[in-house]
Design a protein around this motif. Structure first.
Motif, mmCIF file in Angstrom:
data_model
loop_
_atom_site.group_PDB
_atom_site.id
_atom_site.type_symbol
_atom_site.label_atom_id
_atom_site.label_comp_id
_atom_site.label_asym_id
_atom_site.label_seq_id
_atom_site.Cartn_x
_atom_site.Cartn_y
_atom_site.Cartn_z
ATOM 1 N N VAL A 149 13.672 81.556 83.773
ATOM 2 C CA VAL A 149 14.929 82.296 83.871
ATOM 3 C C VAL A 149 15.917 81.609 84.808
ATOM 4 O O VAL A 149 17.129 81.567 84.516
ATOM 5 C CB VAL A 149 14.678 83.759 84.294
ATOM 6 N N LEU A 150 15.462 81.070 85.920
ATOM 7 C CA LEU A 150 16.382 80.432 86.856
ATOM 8 C C LEU A 150 16.801 79.044 86.371
ATOM 9 O O LEU A 150 17.958 78.641 86.557
ATOM 10 C CB LEU A 150 15.741 80.335 88.243
ATOM 11 N N GLU A 151 15.899 78.324 85.747
ATOM 12 C CA GLU A 151 16.240 77.000 85.226
ATOM 13 C C GLU A 151 17.292 77.102 84.130
ATOM 14 O O GLU A 151 18.220 76.287 84.055
ATOM 15 C CB GLU A 151 14.985 76.308 84.688
ATOM 16 N N ARG A 152 17.155 78.103 83.272
ATOM 17 C CA ARG A 152 18.088 78.225 82.141
ATOM 18 C C ARG A 152 19.450 78.743 82.564
ATOM 19 O O ARG A 152 20.466 78.401 81.944
ATOM 20 C CB ARG A 152 17.493 79.152 81.069
ATOM 21 N N THR A 153 19.506 79.580 83.603
ATOM 22 C CA THR A 153 20.776 80.209 83.957
ATOM 23 C C THR A 153 21.419 79.606 85.206
ATOM 24 O O THR A 153 22.629 79.733 85.381
ATOM 25 C CB THR A 153 20.579 81.715 84.182
ATOM 26 N N ALA A 154 20.636 78.988 86.072
ATOM 27 C CA ALA A 154 21.119 78.264 87.257
ATOM 28 C C ALA A 154 22.140 79.047 88.084
ATOM 29 O O ALA A 154 23.250 78.574 88.336
ATOM 30 C CB ALA A 154 21.713 76.925 86.836
ATOM 31 N N PRO A 155 21.801 80.251 88.551
ATOM 32 C CA PRO A 155 22.767 80.991 89.381
ATOM 33 C C PRO A 155 22.917 80.367 90.766
ATOM 34 O O PRO A 155 21.957 79.836 91.333
ATOM 35 C CB PRO A 155 22.130 82.387 89.475
ATOM 36 N N ARG A 156 24.113 80.439 91.294
ATOM 37 C CA ARG A 156 24.359 79.986 92.669
ATOM 38 C C ARG A 156 23.852 81.008 93.674
ATOM 39 O O ARG A 156 23.397 80.659 94.762
ATOM 40 C CB ARG A 156 25.865 79.776 92.883
ATOM 41 N N GLU A 157 23.955 82.289 93.306
ATOM 42 C CA GLU A 157 23.528 83.387 94.172
ATOM 43 C C GLU A 157 22.889 84.470 93.311
ATOM 44 O O GLU A 157 23.209 84.594 92.126
ATOM 45 C CB GLU A 157 24.722 83.973 94.937
ATOM 46 N N PRO A 288 -0.438 84.747 100.532
ATOM 47 C CA PRO A 288 0.105 86.102 100.676
ATOM 48 C C PRO A 288 1.411 86.252 99.892
ATOM 49 O O PRO A 288 2.091 85.262 99.593
ATOM 50 C CB PRO A 288 0.374 86.232 102.191
ATOM 51 N N LEU A 289 1.741 87.501 99.547
ATOM 52 C CA LEU A 289 3.073 87.769 99.008
ATOM 53 C C LEU A 289 4.091 87.368 100.065
ATOM 54 O O LEU A 289 3.993 87.801 101.217
ATOM 55 C CB LEU A 289 3.226 89.252 98.684
ATOM 56 N N PRO A 290 5.060 86.522 99.726
ATOM 57 C CA PRO A 290 6.009 86.077 100.748
ATOM 58 C C PRO A 290 6.951 87.183 101.188
ATOM 59 O O PRO A 290 7.177 88.159 100.463
ATOM 60 C CB PRO A 290 6.779 84.954 100.045
ATOM 61 N N ALA A 291 7.483 87.025 102.367
ATOM 62 C CA ALA A 291 8.509 87.947 102.842
ATOM 63 C C ALA A 291 9.784 87.760 102.031
ATOM 64 O O ALA A 291 10.099 86.661 101.578
ATOM 65 C CB ALA A 291 8.791 87.708 104.321
ATOM 66 N N MET A 292 10.517 88.840 101.838
ATOM 67 C CA MET A 292 11.835 88.774 101.222
ATOM 68 C C MET A 292 12.854 88.586 102.335
ATOM 69 O O MET A 292 13.086 89.496 103.130
ATOM 70 C CB MET A 292 12.131 90.062 100.449
ATOM 71 N N VAL A 293 13.418 87.393 102.404
ATOM 72 C CA VAL A 293 14.338 87.050 103.488
ATOM 73 C C VAL A 293 15.735 86.885 102.900
ATOM 74 O O VAL A 293 15.993 85.966 102.116
ATOM 75 C CB VAL A 293 13.904 85.772 104.214
ATOM 76 N N CYS A 294 16.630 87.786 103.270
ATOM 77 C CA CYS A 294 18.004 87.751 102.763
ATOM 78 C C CYS A 294 18.828 86.723 103.525
ATOM 79 O O CYS A 294 18.588 86.468 104.707
ATOM 80 C CB CYS A 294 18.645 89.126 102.896
ATOM 81 N N SER A 295 19.810 86.157 102.842
ATOM 82 C CA SER A 295 20.711 85.193 103.475
ATOM 83 C C SER A 295 21.590 85.902 104.508
ATOM 84 O O SER A 295 22.330 86.825 104.146
ATOM 85 C CB SER A 295 21.600 84.542 102.417
ATOM 86 N N TYR A 331 10.460 86.214 95.573
ATOM 87 C CA TYR A 331 10.272 84.966 94.831
ATOM 88 C C TYR A 331 11.613 84.408 94.345
ATOM 89 O O TYR A 331 11.815 83.186 94.327
ATOM 90 C CB TYR A 331 9.333 85.193 93.646
ATOM 91 N N PHE A 332 12.530 85.286 93.955
ATOM 92 C CA PHE A 332 13.863 84.811 93.583
ATOM 93 C C PHE A 332 14.575 84.220 94.796
ATOM 94 O O PHE A 332 15.203 83.158 94.714
ATOM 95 C CB PHE A 332 14.690 85.956 92.993
ATOM 96 N N LEU A 333 14.494 84.914 95.936
ATOM 97 C CA LEU A 333 15.207 84.459 97.133
ATOM 98 C C LEU A 333 14.603 83.202 97.728
ATOM 99 O O LEU A 333 15.264 82.523 98.528
ATOM 100 C CB LEU A 333 15.250 85.573 98.186
ATOM 101 N N HIS A 334 13.378 82.865 97.365
ATOM 102 C CA HIS A 334 12.801 81.594 97.811
ATOM 103 C C HIS A 334 13.397 80.419 97.046
ATOM 104 O O HIS A 334 13.237 79.271 97.461
ATOM 105 C CB HIS A 334 11.279 81.616 97.662
ATOM 106 N N GLN A 335 14.077 80.707 95.933
ATOM 107 C CA GLN A 335 14.648 79.624 95.126
ATOM 108 C C GLN A 335 16.173 79.662 95.044
ATOM 109 O O GLN A 335 16.796 78.632 94.788
ATOM 110 C CB GLN A 335 14.062 79.674 93.712
ATOM 111 N N VAL A 336 16.759 80.841 95.228
ATOM 112 C CA VAL A 336 18.212 80.991 95.123
ATOM 113 C C VAL A 336 18.698 81.803 96.312
ATOM 114 O O VAL A 336 18.083 82.813 96.671
ATOM 115 C CB VAL A 336 18.601 81.698 93.810
ATOM 116 N N SER A 337 19.788 81.394 96.897
ATOM 117 C CA SER A 337 20.356 82.164 98.003
ATOM 118 C C SER A 337 20.822 83.525 97.500
ATOM 119 O O SER A 337 21.380 83.643 96.413
ATOM 120 C CB SER A 337 21.544 81.403 98.603
ATOM 121 N N GLY A 338 20.580 84.559 98.295
ATOM 122 C CA GLY A 338 20.991 85.886 97.861
ATOM 123 C C GLY A 338 20.586 86.952 98.851
ATOM 124 O O GLY A 338 20.235 86.670 99.991
ATOM 125 N N ALA A 339 20.604 88.199 98.397
ATOM 126 C CA ALA A 339 20.296 89.316 99.288
ATOM 127 C C ALA A 339 20.044 90.568 98.465
ATOM 128 O O ALA A 339 20.510 90.702 97.332
ATOM 129 C CB ALA A 339 21.434 89.561 100.274
#
Length: 387
Positions: A149-157, A288-295, A331-339
């Motif tokens: 999903v991220l490779e095909r759509t390549a969101p910035r955030e 472990p399940l990673p922490a969700m860390v917001c930008s 998992y999304f936030l480990h690859q794309v900046s966001g919150a």
């Protein structure tokens, strides 16, 4: 214009939420909910792909002009439990209930897409809507990512909302949510049962915070989360239980901790405890399940926008994570900046507590329209900011 369009679909979205609430789909079984989402978004003119990472739905909205891509994620699955809150649209599926608010998340995600679809001539760029399955089992985000999903759509955030126990009409912006570690200890020998009981006490003793049991304790927790470098700047929440039989004893445990570095420290401590026993063995979940860390930067941008749109008192700044829930949006936030932001759904005067995963969880449905208006405006704002 956003407010006008959103007002026109308020009743439709509340109806959708109630429909999803009556017919909850458990993790990995979101056939009905995903079909409902896909049908409505196709009708609005979005390009829709289904079956992504299981029952995930990806819908793409292109504006009239060229520009960046931002994404919005909503989770769709229900909790494997029964609800206690009495309402006219209660779950009709035994053992399944929307006790985490994913029915609202889904309706809000659809609403944002419907509003922006009506405004596509004013948009420069692309908005990708990611409707995720299997959040409750922490499998859906990884499955969608592995499905490209991220490779095909390549969101910035990428952004998301989650129901919160803050008052309806408000948002909370904070650092994220803790991950989760699990482990199992096997013990043998004549003293195994007693060793297991001692280990349970030691593991539970790692906890520095407990679940609030009263309204006063919940308010204290919220106050602590708003305190810079306060008591929740570092925390551990651990639960364990033991069982025994003729072949020995077992201890099962899980814990949440902040910051993420605490997991390695705790693993080492547990290993020392188990190594001190003559016939003990410990196995940890890897990883472990990673922490969700917001930008922090995007949190600040969101707080500024939401205050301008809703008023200064509508935004609560959190300086600590809520200790008791994890979120595979990590998992999304480990690859794309966001919150992820916390949408207030509580209304104590109406008996609505807004506490996700509580058996009597309920949400004020006015929050649906508030979430749609706020996030439709914010996503449009981010497209302009990134252009």
């Amino acid at each position: 214009m956003i407010d006008k369009i959103a007002a026109e679909i308020d009743d439709e979205l509340i109806g959708m939420r109630r429909d999803i609430h009556r017919h909850p789909d458990l993790a990995g079984e979101e056939r009905r909910t995903s079909a409902l989402v896909a049908e409505r978004l196709r009708a609005a003119g979005l390009a829709v792909v289904t079956g992504v990472g299981g029952h995930g739905v990806v819908a793409v909205l292109d504006g009239a002009g060229e520009g960046p891509t931002v994404a919005y994620r909503a989770d769709m699955d229900a909790v494997d439990d029964d609800e206690l809150f009495d309402c006219a649209f209660a779950s009709q599926v035994p053992g399944a209930a929307h006790l985490c608010g994913h029915d609202l998340h889904t309706a809000i995600g659809v609403g944002i897409a419907l509003v922006l679809a009506r405004l596509r001539k004013q948009l420069n760029g692309r908005v990708v809507f990611v409707f995720q399955p299997a959040e409750e089992t922490c499998e859906g985000a990884r499955a969608m990512i592995e499905d490209g999903v991220l490779e095909r759509t390549a969101p910035r955030e990428i952004y998301a909302l989650h129901c919160g126990s803050n008052p309806v009409g408000t948002f909370a912006v904070g650092p994220g949510q803790p991950g989760q570690d699990r482990f199992r200890i096997e013990l043998a020998g004549p003293g195994a049962a007693d060793d297991a009981k001692r280990l349970v006490a030691m593991i539970d003793g790692l906890s520095t915070v407990g679940r609030p049991q009263t309204p006063g304790q919940l308010q204290q927790l919220m106050d602590d989360m708003q305190t810079p470098d306060g008591p929740l700047a570092r925390f551990v929440y651990a639960l364990s239980h033991s069982s025994s039989g003729d072949d020995g004893a077992r201890v099962h445990a899980y814990l949440r901790a902040w910051p993420e570095s605490r997991y390695a420290e705790i693993r080492e401590e547990v290993r020392r405890w188990v190594d001190a026993l003559p016939r003990g063995r410990v196995e940890f979940t890897e990883p472990p399940l990673p922490a969700m860390v917001c930008s922090p930067e995007l949190n600040a941008a969101a707080a500024s926008y939401l205050r301008g749109a809703l008023g200064a008192d509508a935004v609560m700044l959190l300086h600590a994570a809520y200790p008791f829930n994890g979120e595979d949006f990590a998992y999304f936030l480990h690859q794309v900046s966001g919150a992820m932001f916390y949408l207030g759904v509580a209304n104590p005067e109406a008996g609505i507590n807004g506490v996700p995963h509580s058996p009597d969880f309920a949400a004020d449905e006015h929050a649906i329209g508030i979430g749609v208006r706020a996030m439709a405006g914010f996503l449009s704002h981010r497209l302009d900011a990134l252009a």
